[in-house]
Design an enzyme around this catalytic site. Structure first.
Site, PDB file in Angstrom:
ATOM      1  N   ASP A 297      88.151   1.782   2.376  1.00 40.32           N
ATOM      2  CA  ASP A 297      87.783   1.031   3.569  1.00 40.32           C
ATOM      3  C   ASP A 297      86.914   1.963   4.402  1.00 40.32           C
ATOM      4  O   ASP A 297      86.967   3.199   4.237  1.00 40.32           O
ATOM      5  CB  ASP A 297      89.082   0.654   4.308  1.00 40.32           C
ATOM      6  CG  ASP A 297      88.837   0.030   5.657  1.00 40.32           C
ATOM      7  OD1 ASP A 297      89.402   0.535   6.650  1.00 40.32           O
ATOM      8  OD2 ASP A 297      88.054  -0.926   5.741  1.00 40.32           O
ATOM      9  N   ARG A 298      86.091   1.416   5.271  1.00 40.68           N
ATOM     10  CA  ARG A 298      85.220   2.294   6.080  1.00 40.68           C
ATOM     11  C   ARG A 298      85.792   2.602   7.449  1.00 40.68           C
ATOM     12  O   ARG A 298      86.315   3.693   7.684  1.00 40.68           O
ATOM     13  CB  ARG A 298      83.816   1.637   6.226  1.00 40.68           C
ATOM     14  CG  ARG A 298      82.737   2.572   6.721  1.00 40.68           C
ATOM     15  CD  ARG A 298      81.502   1.853   7.261  1.00 40.68           C
ATOM     16  NE  ARG A 298      81.727   1.423   8.648  1.00 40.68           N
ATOM     17  CZ  ARG A 298      80.815   0.771   9.369  1.00 40.68           C
ATOM     18  NH1 ARG A 298      79.650   0.444   8.831  1.00 40.68           N
ATOM     19  NH2 ARG A 298      81.070   0.433  10.627  1.00 40.68           N
ATOM     20  N   ASP A 299      85.778   1.591   8.353  1.00 41.90           N
ATOM     21  CA  ASP A 299      86.199   1.846   9.740  1.00 41.90           C
ATOM     22  C   ASP A 299      87.694   2.172   9.802  1.00 41.90           C
ATOM     23  O   ASP A 299      88.524   1.408   9.336  1.00 41.90           O
ATOM     24  CB  ASP A 299      85.883   0.627  10.610  1.00 41.90           C
ATOM     25  CG  ASP A 299      84.377   0.373  10.717  1.00 41.90           C
ATOM     26  OD1 ASP A 299      83.981  -0.788  10.831  1.00 41.90           O
ATOM     27  OD2 ASP A 299      83.611   1.337  10.644  1.00 41.90           O
TER      28      ASP A 299
ATOM     29  N   SER B 103      86.761   1.219  16.340  1.00 39.60           N
ATOM     30  CA  SER B 103      86.765   0.843  17.754  1.00 39.60           C
ATOM     31  C   SER B 103      87.060  -0.644  17.849  1.00 39.60           C
ATOM     32  O   SER B 103      86.493  -1.447  17.083  1.00 39.60           O
ATOM     33  CB  SER B 103      85.400   1.121  18.394  1.00 39.60           C
ATOM     34  OG  SER B 103      85.284   0.404  19.606  1.00 39.60           O
TER      35      SER B 103
ATOM     36  N   THR C 246      83.849  -2.829   2.940  1.00 40.25           N
ATOM     37  CA  THR C 246      84.049  -2.931   4.387  1.00 40.25           C
ATOM     38  C   THR C 246      83.743  -4.314   4.941  1.00 40.25           C
ATOM     39  O   THR C 246      82.721  -4.919   4.610  1.00 40.25           O
ATOM     40  CB  THR C 246      83.176  -1.873   5.116  1.00 40.25           C
ATOM     41  OG1 THR C 246      83.358  -1.986   6.524  1.00 40.25           O
ATOM     42  CG2 THR C 246      81.699  -2.000   4.781  1.00 40.25           C
ATOM     43  N   ASN C 247      84.669  -4.826   5.758  1.00 38.32           N
ATOM     44  CA  ASN C 247      84.393  -6.064   6.491  1.00 38.32           C
ATOM     45  C   ASN C 247      83.475  -5.708   7.645  1.00 38.32           C
ATOM     46  O   ASN C 247      83.790  -4.770   8.400  1.00 38.32           O
ATOM     47  CB  ASN C 247      85.687  -6.663   7.082  1.00 38.32           C
ATOM     48  CG  ASN C 247      86.547  -7.362   6.050  1.00 38.32           C
ATOM     49  OD1 ASN C 247      86.159  -7.516   4.898  1.00 38.32           O
ATOM     50  ND2 ASN C 247      87.744  -7.777   6.458  1.00 38.32           N
TER      51      ASN C 247
ATOM     52  N   CYS D 282      81.178  -7.203   3.675  1.00 40.72           N
ATOM     53  CA  CYS D 282      81.264  -8.637   3.938  1.00 40.72           C
ATOM     54  C   CYS D 282      80.624  -8.856   5.299  1.00 40.72           C
ATOM     55  O   CYS D 282      81.106  -8.344   6.306  1.00 40.72           O
ATOM     56  CB  CYS D 282      82.713  -9.111   3.971  1.00 40.72           C
ATOM     57  SG  CYS D 282      82.900 -10.735   4.759  1.00 40.72           S
TER      58      CYS D 282
ATOM     59  N   CYS E  89      84.222 -17.349   3.534  1.00 41.31           N
ATOM     60  CA  CYS E  89      83.646 -16.666   2.363  1.00 41.31           C
ATOM     61  C   CYS E  89      84.762 -16.199   1.438  1.00 41.31           C
ATOM     62  O   CYS E  89      85.948 -16.306   1.759  1.00 41.31           O
ATOM     63  CB  CYS E  89      82.824 -15.462   2.832  1.00 41.31           C
ATOM     64  SG  CYS E  89      83.819 -14.080   3.430  1.00 41.31           S
TER      65      CYS E  89
HETATM   66  O1  GMZ Z   1      87.882  -1.526   8.454  1.00 41.09           O
HETATM   67  P1  GMZ Z   1      86.605  -2.143   7.912  1.00 41.09           P
HETATM   68  O2  GMZ Z   1      86.867  -3.301   6.964  1.00 41.09           O
HETATM   69  O3  GMZ Z   1      85.657  -1.076   7.297  1.00 41.09           O
HETATM   70  O4  GMZ Z   1      85.779  -2.728   9.188  1.00 41.09           O
HETATM   71  C1  GMZ Z   1      86.473  -3.246  10.304  1.00 41.09           C
HETATM   72  C2  GMZ Z   1      85.405  -3.634  11.300  1.00 41.09           C
HETATM   73  O5  GMZ Z   1      84.524  -4.545  10.726  1.00 41.09           O
HETATM   74  C3  GMZ Z   1      85.945  -4.325  12.514  1.00 41.09           C
HETATM   75  O6  GMZ Z   1      86.839  -5.344  12.081  1.00 41.09           O
HETATM   76  C4  GMZ Z   1      87.258  -6.159  13.180  1.00 41.09           C
HETATM   77  O7  GMZ Z   1      88.142  -7.133  12.647  1.00 41.09           O
HETATM   78  P2  GMZ Z   1      87.665  -8.670  12.551  1.00 41.09           P
HETATM   79  O8  GMZ Z   1      86.464  -8.689  11.585  1.00 41.09           O
HETATM   80  O9  GMZ Z   1      87.255  -9.097  13.942  1.00 41.09           O
HETATM   81  O10 GMZ Z   1      88.871  -9.386  11.999  1.00 41.09           O
HETATM   82  C5  GMZ Z   1      88.002  -5.334  14.243  1.00 41.09           C
HETATM   83  O11 GMZ Z   1      89.201  -4.831  13.662  1.00 41.09           O
HETATM   84  C6  GMZ Z   1      87.143  -4.136  14.672  1.00 41.09           C
HETATM   85  O12 GMZ Z   1      87.897  -3.275  15.508  1.00 41.09           O
HETATM   86  C7  GMZ Z   1      86.652  -3.369  13.475  1.00 41.09           C
HETATM   87  O13 GMZ Z   1      85.735  -2.349  13.893  1.00 41.09           O
HETATM   88 MG    MG Z   2      89.451  -0.348   8.555  1.00 44.99          MG
HETATM   89 ZN    ZN Z   3      82.298 -12.411   3.260  1.00 45.13          ZN
END
Ligand code: GMZ
Ligand code: MG
Ligand code: ZN
Length: 180
Positions: free
Chosen positions: A7-9, A16, A50-51, A89, A97
């Site tokens: 996972d990235r973030d 954040s 990563t989402n 994504c 999706c």
């Molecule tokens: O952890 P990965 O998958 O790399 O990326 C997470 C991010 O896309 C963001 O995903 C969002 O979730 P929602 O997309 O709003 O459910 C929130 O949790 C943000 O804080 C976060 O930065």
């Molecule tokens: Mg994450």
């Molecule tokens: Zn997607």
């Protein structure tokens, strides 16, 4: 094949609740870049799934995301390693999706890229439940890190077999020791 899916973030970089929207806001978690380079130099293939719903939300655009990923790659390459594949994504929660974690679409893409039938035994490292579940669908081994949203994730029941570590560097130490 020694392959890991990250996972990235919250795993590679600081997360954040306001989303990470630019290369400037993209700050590596201490030890994560070096850990990825260690894996890479030890012959592991490194994939990132990563989402990035911030795209669908209009918080940043593809140029911003590309800049973040160039920065991430550059930092790993400066340590002598590389990230072999980054999949994201771009969709929002309501877009229906099949690639937004916890759905396994990105993990299927990763398996296909490396010509694997599944991801049996492949470590899937994340800070959120959705990361762990997405990896399990194709047989991945779930690893939760306490960075990012990991402490929050720990408050709820984890998928069976989930191994918990402080951070990505600790996961990598464990994997490389097991490598022998
Ligand atoms: O952890 P990965 O998958 O790399 O990326 C997470 C991010 O896309 C963001 O995903 C969002 O979730 P929602 O997309 O709003 O459910 C929130 O949790 C943000 O804080 C976060 O930065
Ligand atoms: Mg994450
Ligand atoms: Zn997607």
């Amino acid at each position: 094949m020694k392959l890991i899916v990250l996972d990235r973030d919250g795993v590679i970089n600081e997360d954040s609740d306001a989303f990470v929207k630019s290369a400037e806001e993209w700050i590596p978690i201490p030890g994560s870049i070096e850990a990825i380079a260690y894996l890479s130099k030890a012959g592991w293939k490194v994939a990132v799934a990563t989402n990035q719903s911030g795209l669908a939300r209009g918080l940043f655009d593809m140029t911003d995301l590309t800049d973040m990923h160039l920065k991430m790659q550059q930092l790993v390459m400066e340590q002598g390693g590389q990230i072999d594949l980054i999949v994201h994504c771009p969709h929002g929660p309501q877009d229906g999706c099949n690639c937004r974690k916890p759905l396994p679409g990105m993990f299927r893409t990763i398996a296909e890229h490396f010509r694997l039938p599944d991801l049996k035994g492949v470590p899937a490292v994340g800070d959120s439940h959705r990361d762990l579940h997405a990896g399990l669908v194709l047989g991945g081994k779930p690893y939760l890190v306490k960075t990012g949203k990991g402490q929050r994730t720990l408050q709820n029941i984890l998928p069976p077999g989930t191994q918990v570590f402080d951070d990505l560097a600790s996961v990598v130490d464990h994997l490389l020791k097991a490598d022998g």
